[in-house]
Every structure is written in C-alpha cells, then in structure tokens.
Scaffold this active site. Structure first.
Site, PDB file in Angstrom:
ATOM      1  N   ASP A  67      -9.417  -9.897 -18.677  1.00 58.16           N
ATOM      2  CA  ASP A  67      -9.373 -11.128 -19.460  1.00 58.16           C
ATOM      3  C   ASP A  67      -7.919 -11.415 -19.835  1.00 58.16           C
ATOM      4  OD1 ASP A  67      -9.536 -13.176 -21.294  1.00 58.16           O
ATOM      5  OD2 ASP A  67     -10.951 -12.166 -22.628  1.00 58.16           O
ATOM      6  N   HIS A  94       0.817  -1.219   0.000  1.00 49.96           N
ATOM      7  CA  HIS A  94       0.000   0.000   0.000  1.00 49.96           C
ATOM      8  C   HIS A  94       0.849   1.267   0.000  1.00 49.96           C
ATOM      9  CE1 HIS A  94      -3.813   1.877   0.069  1.00 49.96           C
ATOM     10  NE2 HIS A  94      -4.444   1.005   0.825  1.00 49.96           N
TER      11      HIS A  94
END
Length: 460
Positions: free
Chosen positions: A394, A167
C-alpha cells in the site's frame, strides 16, 4: 486489446542520502555469481487511485523511492564485475506513462501482450550510451541499471506500477522486500501520524554465507533477441477448482495432504508433458523434467533472515517419463515427485553450496539440457510466487486491486501466483507457439471435465 502507452517523462532517481564510504563496495555471493543478469524479475501492481490526488501521489512515489534507495544502496550502484557492486549512487531509472483507456478495461480482460506495455522495456536497463559488440551484441555488467520503475497513469486516475529488477543482485524475495519497504515509506508520507508498521530492514551479507569465487570475476552476457517470441496465457484456478484438484491429488499410496501449490504444479507438469504427444506416438516414452525453484532462506538451520538480499534460490528436480501409464499420470504420484525433489533442498544442501559443491546437479543439468536441445527430453520450470505479500504493498492509495507478472523468461517457464483472495492460483504459462498453448488449454479443460464426471458418478 489495442491501447496506447505514451512515455511522458523519464529520469534517474538517486538515493536521498549518499552511501557511506564503508559501504561503497558490496560483494556478490557465490550464487549471485552464477546468475545471469537478464531477463530481469518483473512485477506489475494495479491501483484504483480513488480519493487520491494524482499529482501529489506521483510526486510522493518519487520522493519515497529516493529515500528507499538509501537503505537499498546496492540497487542504485554499478555492477563493477562479477565479484562486486560499486555503490556509487548512480540511481534507478524512473518512467511515467499515460495510458489512453480506463483501468477497468485492462483488468476485465487482461492479456499478456497488453500487460507487457506497462513494464519497462529491456533497453531501459542499459545506461545511456552503452552498446554491445556489433557482432555478438555482448554487454558488460557495468552497463546495467539494476532497477527500473514504470508508473502508468490511466484516464480514470488509476495507476499501474511496473518494477523490473536485474536478476544479478537478487531474487523474488529481494524484490518483495524492496517493494514493501518502498510502499511503507510512501505510505508514511501520506499520513500525519506514524505508520504502525515498522520499516522493512534489508540485510546485505549473503556473500559472507556464500563466499564468491575470484575465478568467476568475469561475466559477459548477450542482449536478449527481440525475435524470441513466445505465447503467454493466464489460467485461473479459483477456490472451487483448487478443491477439486486437491481431492484428485489425494492418494494414500503417495500423498494424503497435497497443498494447492503442489496440486497446481503437478497438474501443469502433467499437461505440459503431454503437449505434442499424438495417438500414434503414445507408445514412445521420453524423460520429462520439472525444475522447481526453492527459497533457501528457511532451509538453513538456523534460518536466514526473511529480508536477506541476494539470489538465495536453488532448483529442485522432479523427473518422470511421458508414457501414458496410470502411475505416471496419477496426480498424487506427481505431487509426491515434486515434494520429494523439494525436500532435498535442506540444511545439508545449503552446506554443500557454501563449500561450492553442487551435489551433482551441474552434471545432471548439462546432461539433461544437452538432450533437451536435441528434442529428447521434455523440460519445464514451474515457479511458485505464491504466499509472497505483494497484496500488502500500500503506497498510500490502498492495497493493489491486482498483481501479476507477464515478462516471462522464455518458453516452458511457468509462474504461479496467488489470486487476490489468497485461496486460488493464477498460472502464467508460456509456450513457444500458439498451437502448443491451444493443446495445453484443451488438456487442462479435459482434466476438469474428468474430475466433474467423477464427482457426478460418485454422487449417484
């Protein structure tokens, strides 16, 4: 559900091309400096693997990851200090596991404790040989591997891709930019024709918009304790439940057009603030605060690029009391409080951050958190991950069947995500113990029972 997830390989994937000399030093922004590196941002994507050669697909995932890291070179580098990342092309850690069950078994009854097995463990984020102080377990930033990938292969050939990103370098939007860039790179490798979509171009200049402070150069941190056990559960609000919630949240006095995210956020806030309040204590009031992270990219005039990498997020604040008054329990009123808090994160607020002014938030946070630690304030963070294009990822084997995040930061941190059809919301709610979770679940059920009863009465 009991299943075995066995690690079969682990390796470091380096960028396919070395980072040019003029890009070897990447500056963190002022907001990055204030962000603790752990817990990481974690995302889990499930694919059927149908009509795809499994060995070829996994090889392509690694190859495309290496190519993608060339464009996202800071992710493959070492955090030198709390000012800069040394883009030394160290790489990212990549794991492959074997799962002894069918993918359908997991998707039919998803449980948080099971899903966590498909994500890289916390320890995989530390470079080999790194160790903290024997007393405090304090770590140095340079020990961190910023990005860890875990590819889980099921008996049926389906896969689950677990992404875990430090983070310190970026927020969820940064993770999403990386994810879709990696997916498009992989998809191009499965087709003899060029992909009709352009490659995602990341931008790495957030430090020029939010200049870092040299006085914040040091940022030691402690490893998370494995003893911090929390209870996480998924609550699904499908299109019909969303419609009922939005209808309940409409009130001409407060809000006439609540969104699905606002409605679910208000409902969760309402119910979490009631947890632990018994009949005998209903007369007692406490402050209830909800923190709602807001993406700054679209809040500046002119807007920042969608694919600008960094922690470009600020917390909006909504506050009420835990009294059972009609106003404090009105869903539309709570939506208005959330909306008002978010509206304050505007262009003027962005300008304040750029000049190191926090608008009084720092003092407010310290005061509220101090009271929270004494049990005087009810404090929850409700994070919306809705409308992020996870379901567009995808890799050449089709779009994901399901996307989720279960690696919570801790108790009282709740994440909202889109259902696959985009019309509903999945809420991942986390409490400190099972009793609180059971009480929250009962409160949610009660809300919808009241809504159903109101509809029946209106119909008659």
């Amino acid at each position: 559900m009991v299943l075995k997830v066995e690690i079969i390989s682990g390796e470091t994937i380096k960028p396919s091309s070395p980072t040019p000399l003029h890009l070897k030093t990447y500056k963190l922004s002022y907001i990055d400096q204030g962000n603790i590196p752990h817990p990481p941002i974690s995302l889990l994507l499930f694919y059927s693997g149908a009509n795809v050669d499994a060995v070829e697909q996994r090889g392509l995932l690694k190859k495309s990851l290496s190519e993608t890291l060339t464009r996202f070179y800071p992710l493959a580098g070492k955090i030198k200090d709390n000012l800069t990342i040394e883009c030394d092309d160290y790489g990212t850690y990549y794991l492959e596991t074997r799962v002894d069950c069918q993918l359908s078994e997991v998707l039919t009854h998803p449980e948080a404790n099971t899903l966590k097995k498909f994500l890289p463990s916390y320890d995989h984020h530390f470079r080999s040989g790194s160790s903290g102080s024997a007393i405090s377990n304090e770590m140095d930033l340079k020990d961190l591997i910023q990005l860890v990938i875990q590819v889980n292969v099921f008996d049926c050939g389906g896969i689950a891709i677990g992404i875990s990103m430090c983070h310190k370098i970026g927020d969820l939007a940064s993770v999403t930019t990386f994810l879709n860039s990696w997916a498009r790179t992989s998809r191009r490798g499965t087709s003899s024709t060029a992909d009709d979509q352009e490659m995602v171009t990341p931008y790495f200049y957030s430090a020029s918009l939010f200049p870092p402070k040299k006085m914040l150069a040091s940022c030691p941190f402690k490893k998370l304790s494995a003893r911090n056990k929390h209870v996480t559960r998924r609550f699904v609000f499908d299109a019909s439940r969303i419609a009922a919630l939005k209808a309940k949240a409409i009130n001409p006095i407060y809000v006439e057009n609540p969104t699905r995210v606002e409605s679910v956020t208000a409902l969760i806030w309402k119910c979490v603030s009631r947890v632990g309040i018994t009949k005998s204590s209903e007369s007692a009031t406490r402050q209830s605060v909800a923190f709602v992270p807001v993406n700054l990219r679209g809040r500046r005039i002119p807007p920042m690029p969608e694919h600008l990498i960094g922690n470009l997020v600020q917390l909006a604040v909504a506050s009420k009391t835990t009294s059972a008054s009609a106003k404090e329990e009105d869903l539309s009123y709570l939506v208005q409080l959330v909306r008002d808090g978010v509206s304050k994160i505007d262009n003027d607020r962005v300008k304040e951050i750029q000049t190191y002014r926090d608008g009084g938030f720092g003092e407010f946070f310290r005061e509220v958190y101090g009271r929270y630690s004494k049990g005087e304030v009810d404090l929850n963070t409700i994070i919306s991950w809705c409308r992020f294009p996870f379901y567009e990822a995808d890799f050449g084997c089709g779009k994901p069947h399901w996307v989720c995040s279960v690696q919570m930061k801790g108790k009282n941190v709740h994440i909202l995500m889109d259902t696959k059809d985009g019309n509903g919301v999945e809420a991942w709610v986390t409490f400190g113990n099972q009793h609180q979770m059971d009480e929250f679940s009962s409160l949610i059920d009660c809300e919808f029972e009241i809504s159903a009863e109101t509809e029946r009465n209106s119909a008659t």
